[in-house]
Scaffold this motif. Structure first.
Motif: not given
Length: 399
Positions: A50, A54, A58, A78, A101, A104, A107, A337
């Motif tokens: 993520p 993402g 983000a 989280q 999850v 995410c 991120a 990233s």
């Protein structure tokens, strides 16, 4: 340093959350190791993916919404995801999905924290602020890897995961008492371009050379994250306690490294320090690959941790120094990233490598790659800084 109270709360929350992260990651990778190295890699990839996919979204959110509030929401997400893993450990696919999850939320949380620090500590003291947060995370990491080993040994894996879920709640509660807030405003925040952060990094030669170099040596050395449990179990003939002790050595090193660079302020200081860590990290990994005994591995992990602490702080510092305030959320997300993408690639590759070679060979490969990448990073950073200085020096001479 202004904002000491708020910075202390932020650092304390980051430390508590890191305690939970380290605890659960130790438990999950050791739980997955006997099942398959591919499962270990899948867990690590699920956490990191993520941050790569993402990042544009983000970053845009961080440059548009109040960062402290956004961070609280990400932390709560989280916490729920990690706590939900505890009763589902009999189903590896669901474990991997819930780790995704949680990733995410991560991120958003990582770049949001990085963007928030200068608003709390002040621009001139931001490097010290990053060092303080990094120090708190290191302390939490040490407690997490040792606590995770003890909890796994005495109470089982689910207990560790439930505790990790609670640490995110504690962090979110601490943030409620933080007064400082980064509130993006103006036309930049109205319609922030999601890809602006990536374009910014590409256009800045010094920043690009630093971050690409960091990405390459991270991608090389990260293979040890997958190979480490197998190295401890099959080469050093240890258990969770030894794995926790080895990771604690790395984390103690991070604690030292974050303090070493707290006073760095100029772009050359930060960029050179970042590049050199690639070389020292590679050497650190080659030590246990060459001398597969506990003492040598501990020394290598301590050196690697010091290097890791330095690059954690300098990465944030170089982005802050080279990025306008209104787009820092996107820049931090873009850099995250890029580095995480390299991390992801190395992690996935490590799962396959362990199927065809032993953990010592994987360590040797990763260490060699990190040394070579660090040397290349140092060369390109030096060239970029030299090109940047040349026009300025020419202007001074003409005047």
């Amino acid at each position: 340093m202004r904002g000491n109270r708020d910075l202390s709360l932020l650092a304390a929350g980051a430390g508590v959350s890191q305690f939970g992260n380290s605890l659960s990651l130790l438990v999950l990778v050791f739980w997955a190791t006997p099942i398959s190295p591919l499962l270990v890699a899948a867990i690590l990839v699920a956490e990191l993916l993520p941050l790569v996919l993402g990042a544009p979204l983000a970053g845009a959110l961080i440059d548009r919404l109040p960062n402290r509030r956004l961070l609280i929401i990400a932390l709560l997400g989280q916490g729920v995801a990690i706590a939900a893993i505890a009763p589902l450990m009999g189903t590896p696919a669901l474990v991997v999905a819930l780790v995704f999850v949680s990733g995410c939320g991560l991120a958003v949380a990582v770049p949001a924290t990085s963007a928030l620090v200068p608003h709390i500590a002040g621009e001139e003291e931001s490097t010290r602020g990053y060092a303080m947060v990094g120090t708190a995370r290191s302390v939490g990491n040490i407690a997490g890897v040792t606590g995770g080993a003890l909890l796994a040994g005495f109470f089982g894996h689910p207990a560790a995961l439930l505790i990790d879920g609670m640490t995110f709640l504690v962090y979110a509660l601490l943030l409620l008492f933080v007064r400082a807030e980064r509130r993006p405003s103006g036309e930049h925040a109205a319609r922030p371009s999601a890809l602006a952060g990536i374009r910014h990094v590409r256009r800045d030669p010094v920043l690009f050379a630093s971050i690409i170099g960091l990405a390459f040596f991270v991608g090389a050395v990260v293979v040890i994250n997958v190979a480490d449990p197998a190295f401890v179990r099959f080469v050093l003939h240890g258990d969770e306690l030894l794995l926790g002790a080895m990771q604690a050595c790395w984390t103690v090193g991070i604690l030292v490294g974050t303090r070493l660079v707290a006073r760095l302020k100029t772009v050359p200081e930060v960029a050179y320090a970042l590049a050199i860590t690639g070389i020292t990290t590679g050497i650190a990994v080659l030590i246990p690959a060459t001398f597969p005994v506990v003492v040598a591995a501990g020394i290598g992990w301590l050196i690697g941790g010091i290097s890791n602490g330095v690059d954690n702080v300098t990465m944030n510092a170089i982005v802050r120094l080279r990025t306008p305030e209104e787009m820092r959320g996107r820049a931090f997300a873009a850099v995250g990233s890029m580095v995480t993408g390299a991390n992801l690639f190395g992690t996935a590759a490590a799962g396959g490598l362990l199927l065809v070679m032993g953990p010592r060979a994987v360590f040797a490969l990763g260490g060699t790659g990190a040394v070579l990448s660090g040397v290349a990073c140092l060369v390109f950073v030096h060239r970029a800084l030299k090109r940047e200085r040349s026009p300025a020096e020419a202007g001074l001479l003409s005047n």
